[in-house]
Design an enzyme around this catalytic site. Structure first.
Site, PDB file in Angstrom:
ATOM      1  N   HIS A  87       7.018   9.712   2.723  1.00  0.00           N
ATOM      2  CA  HIS A  87       7.680   9.034   3.848  1.00  0.00           C
ATOM      3  C   HIS A  87       9.001   9.732   4.165  1.00  0.00           C
ATOM      4  CE1 HIS A  87       8.458   5.885   6.685  1.00  0.00           C
ATOM      5  NE2 HIS A  87       9.533   5.448   6.047  1.00  0.00           N
TER       6      HIS A  87
ATOM      7  N   MET B 234      -0.666   5.086  11.695  1.00  0.00           N
ATOM      8  CA  MET B 234      -0.912   3.715  11.223  1.00  0.00           C
ATOM      9  C   MET B 234      -0.472   2.637  12.213  1.00  0.00           C
ATOM     10  SD  MET B 234       0.419   4.304   7.323  1.00  0.00           S
ATOM     11  CE  MET B 234      -0.023   5.777   6.391  1.00  0.00           C
ATOM     12  N   SER B 235      -0.409   2.991  13.486  1.00  0.00           N
ATOM     13  CA  SER B 235       0.050   1.981  14.458  1.00  0.00           C
ATOM     14  C   SER B 235      -0.610   2.223  15.811  1.00  0.00           C
ATOM     15  CB  SER B 235       1.579   2.056  14.594  1.00  0.00           C
ATOM     16  OG  SER B 235       1.958   3.264  15.223  1.00  0.00           O
TER      17      SER B 235
ATOM     18  N   ALA C 216       4.971   7.944  14.808  1.00  0.00           N
ATOM     19  CA  ALA C 216       4.929   9.145  13.965  1.00  0.00           C
ATOM     20  C   ALA C 216       3.489   9.327  13.529  1.00  0.00           C
ATOM     21  CB  ALA C 216       5.823   8.963  12.754  1.00  0.00           C
TER      22      ALA C 216
ATOM     23  N   ASN D  84       4.439  15.546  10.211  1.00  0.00           N
ATOM     24  CA  ASN D  84       3.931  16.317   9.062  1.00  0.00           C
ATOM     25  C   ASN D  84       2.516  16.765   9.373  1.00  0.00           C
ATOM     26  OD1 ASN D  84       3.503  13.234   8.689  1.00  0.00           O
ATOM     27  ND2 ASN D  84       1.876  14.176   7.476  1.00  0.00           N
TER      28      ASN D  84
ATOM     29  N   HIS E 157      13.003   1.095  11.076  1.00  0.00           N
ATOM     30  CA  HIS E 157      12.500   0.173  12.103  1.00  0.00           C
ATOM     31  C   HIS E 157      13.429  -1.040  12.151  1.00  0.00           C
ATOM     32  CE1 HIS E 157       8.492   1.964  12.982  1.00  0.00           C
ATOM     33  NE2 HIS E 157       8.665   2.490  11.793  1.00  0.00           N
TER      34      HIS E 157
ATOM     35  N   TYR F 224      -0.189  -2.554   7.999  1.00  0.00           N
ATOM     36  CA  TYR F 224      -0.040  -2.273   6.551  1.00  0.00           C
ATOM     37  C   TYR F 224       1.040  -3.114   5.891  1.00  0.00           C
ATOM     38  CZ  TYR F 224       3.816   0.924   7.864  1.00  0.00           C
ATOM     39  OH  TYR F 224       4.957   1.465   8.385  1.00  0.00           O
ATOM     40  N   GLU F 225       1.904  -3.731   6.702  1.00  0.00           N
ATOM     41  CA  GLU F 225       2.919  -4.617   6.124  1.00  0.00           C
ATOM     42  C   GLU F 225       2.314  -5.944   5.675  1.00  0.00           C
ATOM     43  OE1 GLU F 225       6.986  -4.349   8.276  1.00  0.00           O
ATOM     44  OE2 GLU F 225       5.523  -3.629   9.731  1.00  0.00           O
TER      45      GLU F 225
ATOM     46  N   HIS G 161       3.645  -3.626  11.591  1.00  0.00           N
ATOM     47  CA  HIS G 161       2.473  -2.816  11.242  1.00  0.00           C
ATOM     48  C   HIS G 161       1.452  -3.660  10.488  1.00  0.00           C
ATOM     49  CE1 HIS G 161       5.763   0.158  11.589  1.00  0.00           C
ATOM     50  NE2 HIS G 161       4.825   0.974  12.029  1.00  0.00           N
TER      51      HIS G 161
ATOM     52  N   SER H  91       8.949   5.964  14.604  1.00  0.00           N
ATOM     53  CA  SER H  91       9.724   7.012  13.927  1.00  0.00           C
ATOM     54  C   SER H  91       9.740   8.263  14.800  1.00  0.00           C
ATOM     55  CB  SER H  91       9.085   7.365  12.585  1.00  0.00           C
ATOM     56  OG  SER H  91       8.963   6.229  11.790  1.00  0.00           O
TER      57      SER H  91
HETATM   58  N1  HPA Z   1      -0.931   9.880   7.979  1.00  0.00           N
HETATM   59  C1  HPA Z   1      -0.873   8.624   8.466  1.00  0.00           C
HETATM   60  N2  HPA Z   1       0.199   8.149   9.098  1.00  0.00           N
HETATM   61  C2  HPA Z   1       1.241   8.972   9.272  1.00  0.00           C
HETATM   62  C3  HPA Z   1       1.239  10.291   8.807  1.00  0.00           C
HETATM   63  C4  HPA Z   1       0.095  10.773   8.112  1.00  0.00           C
HETATM   64  O1  HPA Z   1       0.003  11.925   7.660  1.00  0.00           O
HETATM   65  N3  HPA Z   1       2.436  10.832   9.138  1.00  0.00           N
HETATM   66  C5  HPA Z   1       3.131   9.882   9.804  1.00  0.00           C
HETATM   67  N4  HPA Z   1       2.407   8.754   9.888  1.00  0.00           N
END
Ligand code: HPA
Length: 273
Positions: A245, A209-210, A112, A233, A60, A84-85, A82, A29
């Protein structure tokens, strides 16, 4: 458990185009706009590459491109699997092993991330100097792969030379790049403010997360790795509001041109190494 052979996937890729780049770029991202800078030679959907999972995350796409950024031949992966998927680590890192089997020597990973460092602002970019693996899993767990080490040295996961190239690319793109330690969690929930306070004490500058599984596998194979985060963020408890998200995607959209320039300039400088 070996689901598919990365060599088979690499053989499939070699049939797509005669181009043989040594640099591959994984777009996360905040970086998909780089595709607008790419002179596309050919592309192939992940669905057609044996062993590649279909991404389930919006933003994605799940396509692998052969093309040029400036004069530099590159493979560009739009979308990643990922943890988490629900994919296991073998699946998450299958594309990395495929790229190595294809003949890639250098890998640029983008993502991201949430910012922990008090000097970071949403929309900043951060060059990874190191990482903390807090995913609770390691992609090298399991049977030894013949010819590859099990106990992999991660003293310098993110290659110094490639890091310098990123900073030079930032200069040319008129972007001040942050640098720091990326802490990887499994997700998909965002962190609690207490977790973020703890991670900051552990030395993390950003959380995501990656990337870490791919970087570890790439180092096992001996690829040079560089990685850069789009700080979409401020992390939980540091940001004033709640996390979503859509905020991640909004920031990614706002800085997409900068992200694209950074990648293009990186690829151009890479060719001169
Ligand atoms: N935490 C975890 N993963 C993320 C975040 C976050 O704040 N922002 C983008 N990916």
């Amino acid at each position: 458990m070996v689901l598919h052979n990365p060599k088979t996937a690499a053989t499939r890729l070699k049939k797509v185009s005669p181009l043989r780049p040594t640099l591959a770029i994984v777009l996360g991202s905040g970086f998909h706009h780089a595709l607008t800078e790419l002179r596309v030679d050919k592309k192939i959907s992940y669905a057609k590459i044996p062993g590649f999972p279909k991404p389930t995350v919006s933003g994605h796409a799940g396509e692998l491109y052969f093309g040029h950024l400036g004069q530099t031949p590159v493979l560009v992966l739009s979308g990643r699997a990922h943890f988490y998927e629900g994919h296991d680590m073998e699946r998450v890192t299958f594309a990395t092993r495929t790229l190595a089997a294809f003949g890639i020597t250098d890998l640029l990973l983008t993502n991201a991330a949430g910012g922990l460092n008090k000097n970071f602002r949403a929309g900043d970019f951060m060059v990874l100097t190191d990482h903390i693996n807090f995913m609770g899993a390691n992609p090298l767990r399991g049977a030894v792969i013949p010819g590859l080490p099990r106990f992999v040295d991660l003293t310098e996961t993110y290659d110094k030379t490639l890091r310098e190239v990123l900073f030079q690319a930032g200069k040319i793109s008129k972007l001040k790049l942050q640098r720091g330690v990326y802490l990887a969690v499994s997700g998909p929930s965002y962190e609690t403010p207490a977790e973020i306070r703890a991670f900051a004490k552990l030395g993390a500058d950003a959380v995501g997360m990656s990337t870490v599984p791919e970087a570890i596998v790439a180092r096992q194979i001996g690829l040079r790795v560089a990685a850069v985060s789009c700080i979409t963020n401020l992390a939980a408890g540091i940001s004033k509001g709640n996390l979503s998200h859509s905020e991640v995607l909004e920031t990614a959209e706002r800085v997409k041109k900068s992200g694209a320039q950074l990648i293009k300039q990186f690829a151009e400088l890479y060719e001169k190494l």
